[in-house]
Write a protein that holds these residues in place. Structure first.
Motif, PDB file in Angstrom:
ATOM      1  N   VAL A  22       4.470  -4.192   6.436  1.00  0.00           N
ATOM      2  CA  VAL A  22       4.185  -5.606   6.135  1.00  0.00           C
ATOM      3  C   VAL A  22       3.252  -6.194   7.180  1.00  0.00           C
ATOM      4  N   PHE A  23       3.541  -5.916   8.452  1.00  0.00           N
ATOM      5  CA  PHE A  23       2.699  -6.483   9.506  1.00  0.00           C
ATOM      6  C   PHE A  23       1.436  -5.668   9.734  1.00  0.00           C
ATOM      7  N   GLN A  24       1.396  -4.432   9.225  1.00  0.00           N
ATOM      8  CA  GLN A  24       0.136  -3.688   9.248  1.00  0.00           C
ATOM      9  C   GLN A  24      -0.858  -4.264   8.250  1.00  0.00           C
ATOM     10  N   ALA A  61      14.632 -19.117  -0.623  1.00  0.00           N
ATOM     11  CA  ALA A  61      13.301 -18.742  -1.128  1.00  0.00           C
ATOM     12  C   ALA A  61      13.111 -17.229  -1.114  1.00  0.00           C
ATOM     13  N   GLY A  62      13.645 -16.546  -0.083  1.00  0.00           N
ATOM     14  CA  GLY A  62      13.532 -15.090  -0.046  1.00  0.00           C
ATOM     15  C   GLY A  62      14.313 -14.418  -1.142  1.00  0.00           C
ATOM     16  N   THR A  63      15.463 -14.987  -1.540  1.00  0.00           N
ATOM     17  CA  THR A  63      16.253 -14.410  -2.628  1.00  0.00           C
ATOM     18  C   THR A  63      15.493 -14.464  -3.943  1.00  0.00           C
ATOM     19  N   ARG A  64      14.741 -15.501  -4.188  1.00  0.00           N
ATOM     20  CA  ARG A  64      13.987 -15.640  -5.444  1.00  0.00           C
ATOM     21  C   ARG A  64      12.579 -15.065  -5.360  1.00  0.00           C
ATOM     22  N   SER A  65      12.178 -14.545  -4.215  1.00  0.00           N
ATOM     23  CA  SER A  65      10.772 -14.167  -4.027  1.00  0.00           C
ATOM     24  C   SER A  65      10.339 -13.015  -4.921  1.00  0.00           C
ATOM     25  N   ILE A  66      11.183 -11.987  -5.094  1.00  0.00           N
ATOM     26  CA  ILE A  66      10.793 -10.830  -5.908  1.00  0.00           C
ATOM     27  C   ILE A  66      10.687 -11.221  -7.378  1.00  0.00           C
ATOM     28  N   VAL A  67      11.665 -11.956  -7.884  1.00  0.00           N
ATOM     29  CA  VAL A  67      11.655 -12.362  -9.297  1.00  0.00           C
ATOM     30  C   VAL A  67      10.519 -13.331  -9.569  1.00  0.00           C
ATOM     31  N   ARG A  68      10.252 -14.235  -8.617  1.00  0.00           N
ATOM     32  CA  ARG A  68       9.188 -15.220  -8.818  1.00  0.00           C
ATOM     33  C   ARG A  68       7.807 -14.584  -8.807  1.00  0.00           C
ATOM     34  N   ASN A  69       7.652 -13.487  -8.094  1.00  0.00           N
ATOM     35  CA  ASN A  69       6.348 -12.800  -8.021  1.00  0.00           C
ATOM     36  C   ASN A  69       6.385 -11.466  -8.757  1.00  0.00           C
ATOM     37  N   LYS A  70       7.064 -11.410  -9.889  1.00  0.00           N
ATOM     38  CA  LYS A  70       7.222 -10.139 -10.593  1.00  0.00           C
ATOM     39  C   LYS A  70       5.902  -9.593 -11.124  1.00  0.00           C
ATOM     40  N   SER A  71       4.951 -10.462 -11.447  1.00  0.00           N
ATOM     41  CA  SER A  71       3.659  -9.959 -11.915  1.00  0.00           C
ATOM     42  C   SER A  71       2.925  -9.200 -10.810  1.00  0.00           C
ATOM     43  N   LEU A  72       2.999  -9.693  -9.575  1.00  0.00           N
ATOM     44  CA  LEU A  72       2.364  -8.997  -8.455  1.00  0.00           C
ATOM     45  C   LEU A  72       3.125  -7.731  -8.088  1.00  0.00           C
ATOM     46  N   VAL A  73       4.445  -7.782  -8.168  1.00  0.00           N
ATOM     47  CA  VAL A  73       5.251  -6.609  -7.824  1.00  0.00           C
ATOM     48  C   VAL A  73       4.969  -5.468  -8.787  1.00  0.00           C
ATOM     49  N   ALA A  74       4.794  -5.763 -10.067  1.00  0.00           N
ATOM     50  CA  ALA A  74       4.595  -4.712 -11.057  1.00  0.00           C
ATOM     51  C   ALA A  74       3.175  -4.162 -11.058  1.00  0.00           C
ATOM     52  N   LYS A  75       2.184  -4.934 -10.607  1.00  0.00           N
ATOM     53  CA  LYS A  75       0.790  -4.518 -10.734  1.00  0.00           C
ATOM     54  C   LYS A  75       0.185  -3.990  -9.447  1.00  0.00           C
ATOM     55  N   LEU A  76       0.612  -4.512  -8.297  1.00  0.00           N
ATOM     56  CA  LEU A  76      -0.023  -4.163  -7.036  1.00  0.00           C
ATOM     57  C   LEU A  76       0.832  -3.187  -6.255  1.00  0.00           C
ATOM     58  N   ALA A  77       0.164  -2.231  -5.601  1.00  0.00           N
ATOM     59  CA  ALA A  77       0.842  -1.275  -4.729  1.00  0.00           C
ATOM     60  C   ALA A  77       0.844  -1.826  -3.317  1.00  0.00           C
ATOM     61  N   LEU A  78       1.887  -2.582  -2.992  1.00  0.00           N
ATOM     62  CA  LEU A  78       2.021  -3.171  -1.667  1.00  0.00           C
ATOM     63  C   LEU A  78       3.494  -3.152  -1.268  1.00  0.00           C
ATOM     64  N   PRO A  79       3.777  -3.257   0.021  1.00  0.00           N
ATOM     65  CA  PRO A  79       5.185  -3.273   0.449  1.00  0.00           C
ATOM     66  C   PRO A  79       5.913  -4.470  -0.153  1.00  0.00           C
ATOM     67  N   ARG A  80       6.991  -4.220  -0.864  1.00  0.00           N
ATOM     68  CA  ARG A  80       7.705  -5.307  -1.530  1.00  0.00           C
ATOM     69  C   ARG A  80       8.495  -6.155  -0.550  1.00  0.00           C
ATOM     70  N   GLU A  81       8.697  -5.656   0.663  1.00  0.00           N
ATOM     71  CA  GLU A  81       9.326  -6.492   1.685  1.00  0.00           C
ATOM     72  C   GLU A  81       8.437  -7.655   2.101  1.00  0.00           C
ATOM     73  N   MET A  82       7.182  -7.605   1.672  1.00  0.00           N
ATOM     74  CA  MET A  82       6.241  -8.644   2.061  1.00  0.00           C
ATOM     75  C   MET A  82       6.617 -10.003   1.473  1.00  0.00           C
ATOM     76  N   PHE A  83       7.260 -10.020   0.326  1.00  0.00           N
ATOM     77  CA  PHE A  83       7.581 -11.295  -0.316  1.00  0.00           C
ATOM     78  C   PHE A  83       8.708 -12.034   0.407  1.00  0.00           C
ATOM     79  N   PRO A  84       9.828 -11.394   0.776  1.00  0.00           N
ATOM     80  CA  PRO A  84      10.812 -12.123   1.594  1.00  0.00           C
ATOM     81  C   PRO A  84      10.274 -12.542   2.960  1.00  0.00           C
ATOM     82  N   VAL A  85       9.445 -11.684   3.566  1.00  0.00           N
ATOM     83  CA  VAL A  85       8.879 -12.044   4.869  1.00  0.00           C
ATOM     84  C   VAL A  85       7.938 -13.237   4.725  1.00  0.00           C
ATOM     85  N   ALA A  86       7.161 -13.269   3.663  1.00  0.00           N
ATOM     86  CA  ALA A  86       6.267 -14.411   3.423  1.00  0.00           C
ATOM     87  C   ALA A  86       7.068 -15.696   3.218  1.00  0.00           C
TER      88      ALA A  86
END
Length: 441
Positions: free
Chosen positions: A172-174, A249-274
């Motif tokens: 995430v921080f990389q 906000a971190g609990t809802r972060s994955i569900v709220r950004n489901k379009s990005l989670v399904a399409k982009l190859a990025l660390p999914r821990e990035m959404f709670p950290v954001a």
């Protein structure tokens, strides 16, 4: 006009012209009554006249033929060769490579390398220019070959990983650029189409402070036993609000950004950290209000208080991120965890010494009050109060001894370690569950 239509039109007009030029054949007229015998002469029989075929206008045909010959010239037929004579194969044309007429160059002969080209004769100048150009090309090829060999040697032992693989929070921080974009997106989305914008970050905490201070301090009279009760309660509000907003906000972060989670190859821990960083961004307006109130009451910072502030926010940051990692993955499988978080928030506000001082807990439970300090959020609130509220009282040491537990900094350091352990557990659980997150979304 097409060729056939032109020919038919030409023949039709030619026939009309022939008919207009030929006189009509009238039959002989015979008068009624007997003809005089002396004047009757024998009449030769009338020969049948053959129908005259209309002359065809051949000019269009010649024009068509000439046009066709002009567009499609006739192809001459190949000459017949005798059977006993074999076919003659075309001889391949001799290809002359460029520079065959020039002597070969010795690329290692650099005797003229230091001589300016303008001082050489024309033949030597041309030959030296070509030699230098070929030397440069050879050097570039050698450098490219060495670089390719080094790259192949460097990646030879690197294991192949899918593009979605990551190293957890370290990745995430990389990828700080993506994290920065997510934080900007969350902040702009919160104040989109808002007239006041970021000012709401100041209005909300100020109204909340006023309600708690007026109801609990003025109506219930809790401020009589606590000096500067408004600062006391607002210190707890700042850190509790930071923790609860990060958690929710971190609990809802994955569900709220489901379009990005399904399409982009990025660390999914990035959404709670954001989500945690967005909450930290909104802490600054609250800190501005808190520091302004403390300065108005004569607050002066001290090293122990600043260390206590760092420990307090670090505990809230670690615990909030750990809870966001655990519940964000669980919320993908069961949406009930979002409601569980809302219920937990109601208990958090009354489980910390925010609307009441820690001295009340010590008076009611005695030595058992140490178990109260096992609540990391309670230590977090006490550390923030040590940093700001204690400094606004008339006697700092007396307030610290009466309303704060002993060894508060040690308890804070221990809670930081507990927060690191909780964050590690949250990361492990998230890594186990994240493989099926796109399917559940």
């Amino acid at each position: 006009m097409r060729f056939g239509a032109r020919r038919r039109a030409a023949g039709k007009h030619a026939g009309d012209r022939n008919r207009r030029g030929r006189s009509p054949q009238l039959p002989p007229q015979v008068e009624d009554g007997p003809a005089p015998t002396d004047s009757v002469q024998p009449v030769a029989p009338v020969q049948p006249v053959a129908p005259v075929e209309p002359e065809r206008d051949v000019e269009p045909e010649r024009e068509v033929e000439s046009t066709a010959e002009r567009v499609y010239p006739p192809v001459p037929e190949p000459e017949a060769q005798p059977e006993d004579q074999p076919e003659r194969q075309p001889e391949p044309e001799a290809q002359q490579e460029p520079g065959d007429d020039e002597p070969e160059l010795d690329l290692d002969d650099d005797s003229l390398a230091d001589v300016p080209l303008s001082d050489l004769p024309q033949e030597d100048r041309r030959r030296e220019r070509r030699r230098r150009r070929e030397v440069r090309q050879r050097d570039r090829k050698e450098v490219a070959a060495v670089a390719a060999a080094e790259h192949a040697a460097r990646i030879e032992d690197v294991p192949l990983t899918p593009p979605s693989a990551n190293n957890g929070l370290l990745a995430v921080f990389q990828k700080r650029y993506l994290l920065k974009l997510l934080v900007k997106r969350e902040v702009s989305a919160r104040y989109q189409s808002s007239f006041l914008g970021l000012i709401w970050s100041y209005i909300g905490p100020a109204c909340q402070f006023f309600i708690y201070w007026f109801v609990l301090g003025t109506i219930l009279g809790l401020h009589k036993s606590v000096e500067n009760f408004g600062i006391h309660i607002f210190c707890g509000l700042v850190v509790v609000h930071f923790y609860t907003e990060t958690f929710a906000a971190g609990t809802r972060s994955i569900v709220r950004n489901k379009s990005l989670v399904a399409k982009l190859a990025l660390p999914r821990e990035m959404f709670p950290v954001a989500s945690m960083l967005v909450s930290l961004f909104h802490v600054f307006p609250q800190m501005v209000i808190l520091i302004a109130g403390c300065i108005a009451l004569g607050w002066t910072p001290d090293p122990t208080g600043m260390l206590a502030m760092v420990l307090g926010f670090l505990i809230a940051m670690l615990l909030g991120t750990a809870g966001a990692l655990l519940f964000s993955a669980a919320n993908v499988y069961f949406r009930d965890f979002g409601n569980v978080v809302n219920i937990l928030h109601m208990f958090i506000r009354f489980s910390v010494p925010m609307i009441y001082p820690y001295s009340i807990v010590h008076e009611r439970f005695g030595q058992a009050a140490h178990y109260y300090l096992w609540n990391p959020l309670a230590d977090c609130v006490l550390l923030i109060q040590r940093a700001f509220w204690v400094g606004t009282t008339s006697d700092l040491h007396q307030t610290e001894a009466e309303h704060l537990p002993p060894d508060l900094l040690i308890w804070g350091a221990g809670m930081v370690g507990l927060g690191i352990v909780m964050l590690t557990i949250g990361q492990l659980v998230f890594s186990k569950l994240e493989s099926k997150i796109p399917e559940r979304l």
